[in-house]
Design a protein around this motif. Structure first.
Motif, PDB file in Angstrom:
ATOM      1  N   TYR A   1      23.343 -63.105  12.536  1.00 34.30           N
ATOM      2  CA  TYR A   1      23.274 -64.484  12.055  1.00 34.30           C
ATOM      3  C   TYR A   1      22.914 -64.586  10.578  1.00 34.30           C
ATOM      4  O   TYR A   1      22.453 -65.631  10.121  1.00 34.30           O
ATOM      5  N   ARG A   2      23.143 -63.502   9.842  1.00 28.59           N
ATOM      6  CA  ARG A   2      22.808 -63.498   8.419  1.00 28.59           C
ATOM      7  C   ARG A   2      23.517 -64.652   7.704  1.00 28.59           C
ATOM      8  O   ARG A   2      24.713 -64.866   7.840  1.00 28.59           O
ATOM      9  N   GLY A   3      22.727 -65.420   6.933  1.00 25.40           N
ATOM     10  CA  GLY A   3      23.280 -66.488   6.110  1.00 25.40           C
ATOM     11  C   GLY A   3      23.567 -67.784   6.836  1.00 25.40           C
ATOM     12  O   GLY A   3      24.068 -68.729   6.219  1.00 25.40           O
ATOM     13  N   LEU A   4      23.240 -67.885   8.153  1.00 27.22           N
ATOM     14  CA  LEU A   4      23.591 -69.078   8.915  1.00 27.22           C
ATOM     15  C   LEU A   4      22.409 -70.021   9.160  1.00 27.22           C
ATOM     16  O   LEU A   4      22.629 -71.183   9.487  1.00 27.22           O
ATOM     17  N   PHE A   5      21.186 -69.527   9.033  1.00 29.36           N
ATOM     18  CA  PHE A   5      20.016 -70.356   9.306  1.00 29.36           C
ATOM     19  C   PHE A   5      19.188 -70.551   8.036  1.00 29.36           C
ATOM     20  O   PHE A   5      19.095 -69.643   7.197  1.00 29.36           O
ATOM     21  N   ARG A   6      18.554 -71.730   7.933  1.00 27.25           N
ATOM     22  CA  ARG A   6      17.667 -72.031   6.810  1.00 27.25           C
ATOM     23  C   ARG A   6      16.352 -72.574   7.355  1.00 27.25           C
ATOM     24  O   ARG A   6      16.254 -73.054   8.493  1.00 27.25           O
TER      25      ARG A   6
ATOM     26  N   GLU B   1      29.282 -70.627  14.249  1.00 25.53           N
ATOM     27  CA  GLU B   1      29.773 -71.308  13.051  1.00 25.53           C
ATOM     28  C   GLU B   1      30.661 -72.504  13.385  1.00 25.53           C
ATOM     29  O   GLU B   1      30.549 -73.564  12.760  1.00 25.53           O
ATOM     30  N   ILE B   2      31.564 -72.351  14.360  1.00 26.44           N
ATOM     31  CA  ILE B   2      32.526 -73.422  14.627  1.00 26.44           C
ATOM     32  C   ILE B   2      31.964 -74.519  15.513  1.00 26.44           C
ATOM     33  O   ILE B   2      32.485 -75.635  15.527  1.00 26.44           O
ATOM     34  N   ALA B   3      30.898 -74.223  16.269  1.00 25.33           N
ATOM     35  CA  ALA B   3      30.411 -75.203  17.237  1.00 25.33           C
ATOM     36  C   ALA B   3      29.112 -75.881  16.835  1.00 25.33           C
ATOM     37  O   ALA B   3      28.731 -76.871  17.453  1.00 25.33           O
ATOM     38  N   THR B   4      28.406 -75.395  15.828  1.00 24.42           N
ATOM     39  CA  THR B   4      27.110 -75.975  15.466  1.00 24.42           C
ATOM     40  C   THR B   4      27.035 -76.265  13.976  1.00 24.42           C
ATOM     41  O   THR B   4      27.767 -75.687  13.169  1.00 24.42           O
ATOM     42  N   ALA B   5      26.103 -77.149  13.615  1.00 25.23           N
ATOM     43  CA  ALA B   5      25.858 -77.504  12.214  1.00 25.23           C
ATOM     44  C   ALA B   5      24.351 -77.729  12.034  1.00 25.23           C
ATOM     45  O   ALA B   5      23.593 -77.806  13.004  1.00 25.23           O
TER      46      ALA B   5
ATOM     47  N   MET C   1      16.388 -75.299  15.633  1.00 25.06           N
ATOM     48  CA  MET C   1      17.053 -76.598  15.737  1.00 25.06           C
ATOM     49  C   MET C   1      18.526 -76.454  15.383  1.00 25.06           C
ATOM     50  O   MET C   1      18.862 -75.998  14.284  1.00 25.06           O
ATOM     51  N   LEU C   2      19.384 -76.852  16.333  1.00 21.99           N
ATOM     52  CA  LEU C   2      20.836 -76.794  16.138  1.00 21.99           C
ATOM     53  C   LEU C   2      21.430 -78.148  16.498  1.00 21.99           C
ATOM     54  O   LEU C   2      20.943 -78.828  17.396  1.00 21.99           O
TER      55      LEU C   2
END
Length: 502
Positions: free
Chosen positions: A272-277, A440-444, A454-455
């Motif tokens: 999940y590198r780069g996908l969560f903040r 990536e395609i299903a969550t923001a 939190m998704l």
């Protein structure tokens, strides 16, 4: 007896394999014998005289300046030079007393009349080259406007001779396409991608090992998506050859290339590198491998968010998407309704809209050319905008060629429903790359607050789930409105969704 150099030349290596060099040599040898001259050194060259910088010619001039010979014998003056700059160097040697003989017309360059004749011949030769260059460029531009690429085919294509489009190389073309797809995923740096393509066996056009520069050039070449760009002139043309990749994929690769400072891969290639903040400071959650487990940490000092294990993120993904799973019965009933709609829906408005967009695009190119002629913009900016418009035109034509008909929209809807059919099963069966794509395609808005993950489901997930519910129990009037809204979302997010699901 005086000592002379002899210079013979042809423009290409192919000419050198014929009789031209031998014929020149025979004429010069006969001339030297008639005039009792000794040839001490032969200079033979297979280079065009239209350009400066011929190595053998320069070597000979250097030796003549050192007075290693009394003079020079050539077959004809145009064998010696076809540009005025190099003729000027010969003229300087003549002024210093060096003797130049031409074997065919016995031109006496030491006399005033002979020198004038030689200079006229030099001007005519230079003009011949200039005219030939203009006619060649005119012919090349004509071929380019017809969609032909009159140069050597790039990696992944093969040449088929004059008047023929480039076609796919059955060996390299799939590898080139794969290289674009891998880089577009955002998980590969150029160096890592190079190592992967070398492992798969992708080679340069000469059959040699692919280099980093060669890979970079390949990824920046719009030829693969049907656009021909001539770097030397800055002109752009629509190619007639078959596209290896879509314009959308090429555009995605250029967007990633323009942001090279961001690392594309780590040593361990964490999932999940780069996908969560971080929810508190908006800093990136950085993966670390500790004692056999991967943890995602916020590196901001004194931040309340510390770390979360990777398997906890996977569980949060399932928890977020589980409420939107669809049953087989729901998909079947919704599919029947959409199928009936697709069979009865006329398909004219979309084509007319595309034609109108194409006309507007041509008008924009014309206005851009007018702006250049009126000196409202500089040429580099003009070339940059024209490249962008050419890419937009390629995307539009590609879209028109693969027109999204009602039937295709229905198929897209079916695939979106299939994605929601059993997200749990998809997550359990997916490999690491597929699980990342699913996230990536299903969550923001993927955030971590302390230990809380939190998704938010993306709009297509929400609307597809809602639309299926509406279609399975709504009156006909609501059905049409629901489909219109759903396909609007499908047009915006469906393309990337289908690529990930195939």
């Amino acid at each position: 007896m005086k000592n002379y150099f002899a210079y013979i030349r042809v423009s290409t290596v192919k000419q050198g394999e014929g009789v031209s060099l031998e014929a020149q040599k025979e004429a010069i040898t006969a001339f030297a014998a008639r005039h009792n001259l000794t040839i001490t050194n032969w200079f033979e060259e297979k280079e065009t005289a239209a350009k400066q910088g011929r190595p053998i010619f320069n070597q000979m001039i250097k030796a003549l300046r050192k007075r290693e010979a009394d003079g020079l014998i050539v077959h004809k003056l145009d064998r010696l030079t076809r540009n005025l700059t190099e003729y000027a160097r010969i003229g300087e040697l003549i002024d210093e007393g060096m003797i130049v003989h031409t074997a065919i017309d016995s031109l006496d360059v030491q006399s005033r009349g002979g020198r004038l004749t030689a200079e006229i011949q030099a001007v005519i030769a230079a003009d011949y080259v200039r005219n030939l260059r203009e006619e060649t460029i005119k012919g090349l531009n004509g071929r380019l406007k017809q969609g032909f690429y009159p140069f050597r085919a790039p990696i992944g294509y093969i040449d088929n001779g004059k008047g023929q489009y480039k076609t796919f190389d059955p060996v390299r073309a799939p590898l080139v396409r794969h290289a674009f797809e891998l880089y577009a995923s955002g998980n590969f740096s150029l160096r890592v991608l190079l190592a992967e393509m070398q492992r798969l066996g992708l080679q340069s056009r000469n059959g040699k090992t692919l280099t980093l520069t060669g890979l970079d050039t390949m990824l920046a070449n719009p030829f693969y998506c049907g656009v021909i760009h001539i770097k030397r002139t800055g002109k752009t043309f629509q190619g007639g050859h078959e596209k290896l990749i879509s314009p959308a994929l090429f555009k995605r690769v250029q967007e990633i290339k323009s942001n090279r400072c961001r690392p594309k891969v780590t040593k361990h290639n964490h999932l999940y590198r780069g996908l969560f903040r971080c929810a508190f400071c908006n800093g990136a959650m950085v993966p670390e491998l500790q004692r056999g487990h991967c943890y995602y940490r916020c590196r901001t000092p004194q931040c309340l968010t510390k770390c979360v294990r990777e398997d906890g993120l996977s569980g949060a993904l399932f928890k977020c998407l589980q409420p939107f799973e669809l049953s087989d019965e729901q998909i079947r009933r919704a599919g029947e309704i959409v199928g009936k709609w697709a069979a009865s829906e006329p398909d004219q408005d979309g084509q007319k809209a595309s034609q109108l967009e194409l006309v507007k695009l041509v008008e924009r190119k014309d206005r851009l050319t007018d702006a250049l002629l009126d000196r409202l913009i500089e040429k580099p900016e003009y070339e940059r905008r024209m490249r962008r418009l050419a890419l937009e035109e390629a995307q539009l034509r590609d879209s028109m060629a693969n027109k999204v008909t009602p039937a295709k929209k229905a198929e897209r809807f079916r695939r979106m429903c299939e994605r929601l059919k059993s997200l749990q099963t998809s997550r359990e069966l997916a490999n690491r790359m597929e699980e990342r794509q699913l996230l990536e395609i299903a969550t923001a808005n993927r955030l971590i607050e302390g230990q809380k993950v939190m998704l938010e489901p993306r709009k297509w997930v929400l609307e597809t789930h809602r639309a299926v519910g509406v279609l399975c129990g709504a009156p006909a009037s609501d059905t049409e409105r629901t489909l219109s809204k759903l396909f609007e979302i499908a047009d915006k997010e469906g393309s990337g969704l289908l690529e990930a699901s195939n």
